[in-house]
Design an enzyme around this catalytic site. Structure first.
Site, PDB file in Angstrom:
ATOM      1  CG  MET A  16      -2.225  -0.806   0.912  1.00  0.00           C
ATOM      2  SD  MET A  16      -3.311   0.138  -0.180  1.00  0.00           S
ATOM      3  CE  MET A  16      -4.627  -1.021  -0.472  1.00  0.00           C
ATOM      4  CB  CYS A  17       2.622   3.681   0.416  1.00  0.00           C
ATOM      5  SG  CYS A  17       3.729   2.937   1.612  1.00  0.00           S
ATOM      6  N   GLY A  18       0.270   5.716   0.168  1.00  0.00           N
ATOM      7  CA  GLY A  18      -0.398   6.668  -0.708  1.00  0.00           C
ATOM      8  C   GLY A  18       0.556   7.783  -1.060  1.00  0.00           C
ATOM      9  NE  ARG A  20      -2.780   3.688  -2.121  1.00  0.00           N
ATOM     10  CZ  ARG A  20      -2.981   2.629  -2.896  1.00  0.00           C
ATOM     11  NH1 ARG A  20      -4.197   2.282  -3.228  1.00  0.00           N
ATOM     12  NH2 ARG A  20      -1.968   1.922  -3.338  1.00  0.00           N
ATOM     13  CB  THR A  30      -0.373   8.272   3.682  1.00  0.00           C
ATOM     14  OG1 THR A  30      -0.849   7.540   2.557  1.00  0.00           O
ATOM     15  CG2 THR A  30      -0.961   9.684   3.660  1.00  0.00           C
TER      16      THR A  30
END
Lengths: 230, 302
Positions: free
Chosen positions: B1-3, B32, B153
């Site tokens: 994930m991660c944004g 995320r 994020t």
């Protein structure tokens, strides 16, 4: 047969989907505005509904659809129509990766481009794309048909089983075991039928412009002498 | 994930609203990346100073009550140069003139726990652990001003949840990188770069990509050439968003495993992992919304 309107800025997607699953009746019309990229809009429909989603949908819009006719006015995120069983999903904009992945039935229409892996593991559904598709589209597609009015990127139809791909434009590269084959009368009839079902935006194309891509079936049986080169 | 999020404003009269537009973008990517967040914002330096150093005091014993005014005075006294500190919570922007390297060296010797986040003429960098919304509050992100920014994020997969391992990562001056994805050969990159004298601060895979780009730029590549070298050498999944003093740049790996959406109007270019972080932006209904293609380089000038 009623008409119901929801605004996703006011009502969470879970509530809307709950209404679709529990309260809506076959024949109902449901309008959903301000999609705002929310995930899982109208997932798991299981009756003949007419659903209009206004805006850009997030991931898995219309996933697992059975019988419903869903229109998205904007674009669709990853996995639109994933595992669709029947019915129709029409994306007026573009679609991201994995559009129509693993669809067992029904028709997915995308007016714009589709991202990578469109129709991956297709299991009997039909997909019509007005624009181009990204790499690895039709990967391991087992049954069903894909009509691509634009171009295809790398590895189109890699490891195809029995699904058939009809391509109007150019392909950057075919995947392992995929090959061009001559169009038969049945193929022209199939493309004509799918273009017609896809709607008036697709009336400008003639089935004569399309080429057929299918499996050469050389991967169907393990060949120990191939030395891992295909 | 991660944004990831990025925003570039095309009209200077909007620069005062950069933070206001950005906070909902960053908070929109909380699902995320709920464990850390960070941001690099590019704005002109203030007053007569020409360099800015972003500092983080969260690793010191004093934390948010770090004596920033004392640091300002000590730099005046010991280095004999004017310095100005603007502090919010754990974070401060130290404005100086001239070569920042002696200042950073002095800080490392005298305040070893004070963490240098970034250096440059335009870059201010913030990063910390916690929910994006609480980090945005902690550092008053909504009032940030500037021409463009890069945000992130984090949902950690390849290294621990600590402020140093949050994104953005920086290399050199006025350059930063955020990453959605995971690299499978960061140790190969490290083994290639460490003998060339390039130092790493963490075991994070994104830092390896950042140092790799820094090395290519120091070898004379322009940004496009450096990114082409990334396609050749980096293995794994990535959407990279980079910020420089005058541009934002975006690339996605050939498999486009990690998402990105772009919305462009006459007023802005906005980038996010998903459209839901763009949905609130002004005039979004008339924006040109598109998904960047894999293995293409997108560069927007500020």
């Amino acid at each position: 047969m009623g008409s119901v309107a929801f605004d996703l800025e006011q009502t969470p997607v879970r509530e809307i989907n709950h209404f679709i699953h529990k309260d809506a009746n076959a024949g109902d019309k449901i309008a959903i505005t301000n999609a705002g990229g929310a995930h899982s809009i109208a997932c798991g429909c299981d009756k003949e509904l007419e659903i209009l989603i206004d805006g850009h949908a997030g991931y898995y819009a219309g996933g697992m659809n059975k019988d419903a006719d869903i229109t998205i006015s904007g674009s669709a995120g990853t996995g639109v129509g994933e595992n669709m069983m029947s019915g129709k999903i029409h994306v007026k904009g573009f679609a991201s990766n994995g559009a129509g992945a693993s669809a067992h039935g029904g028709l997915l229409v995308i007016n714009g481009d589709a991202g990578l892996r469109c129709g991956i593991s297709l299991k009997g559904g039909d997909i019509v794309v007005g624009g181009s598709v990204g790499s690895f589209s039709g990967f391991m597609a087992q049954a069903g048909r894909m009509v691509i009015c634009g171009n295809a990127a790398d590895a189109l139809g890699d490891s195809l089983y029995e699904a058939i791909i009809y391509l109007r434009g150019e392909v950057k590269s075919l995947g392992a075991d995929a090959q061009f084959e001559p169009m038969t009368d049945d193929d022209y009839a199939a493309v004509a039928e799918l273009l017609s079902k896809a709607g008036e935006d697709f009336a400008k194309y003639s089935p004569k412009e399309f080429k057929r891509i299918a499996s050469s079936k050389s991967l169907y049986h393990w060949n120990a002498d191939a030395n891992q080169e295909y | 994930m991660c944004g990831i999020v990025g925003l570039l404003l095309k009209k200077p009269e909007l620069y005062n609203r950069l933070g206001e537009f950005m906070v909902p973008m960053l908070v929109g990517m909380t699902e995320r990346g709920p464990d850390s967040a960070g941001l690099a914002v590019f704005s002109s330096s203030v007053g007569n100073f020409d360099k800015k150093i972003s500092l983080y005091s969260g690793l010191t014993a004093e934390g948010a009550s770090f004596n920033w005014q004392g640091l300002e005075g000590a730099i005046n006294q010991h280095l004999g140069i004017p310095a100005k500190v603007h502090a919010v919570n754990n974070h401060a922007i130290l404005s100086i003139s001239g070569n920042p390297e002696p200042v950073k060296h002095w800080i490392a010797e005298n305040y070893p726990k004070l963490y240098v986040l970034s250096t440059g003429e335009k870059i201010d960098l913030y990063k910390d652990i916690g929910l994006p919304a609480s980090i945005a509050d902690r550092y008053d992100f909504k009032n940030l001003k500037g021409s463009h920014l890069v945000g992130h994020t984090r949902m950690a997969t390849e290294s621990a949840v600590t402020p140093e391992r949050a994104h953005p990562f920086t290399a050199g001056e006025d350059f930063c990188l955020v990453h959605n994805g995971s690299l499978s050969n960061p140790n190969y990159i490290r083994r290639m770069l460490e003998p060339r004298g390039i130092k790493f601060e963490t075991d994070n895979d994104t830092e390896a990509a950042c140092r790799f780009i820094e090395w290519r730029l120091s070898e004379g590549d322009d940004l496009k050439q450096a990114l082409q070298a990334c396609f050749d050498e980096l293995d794994g999944f990535y959407t990279f968003l980079m910020g420089t003093a005058d541009s934002l740049a975006l690339v996605r790996d050939p498999f486009a495993c990690k998402p990105a959406m772009v919305a462009e109007t006459d007023d802005y270019v906005a980038i996010a992992s998903e459209f839901r972080s763009l949905a609130h932006l002004p005039d979004i209904k008339n924006a040109n919304v598109f998904e960047p293609a894999p293995e293409e380089m997108y560069v927007w000038a500020a």
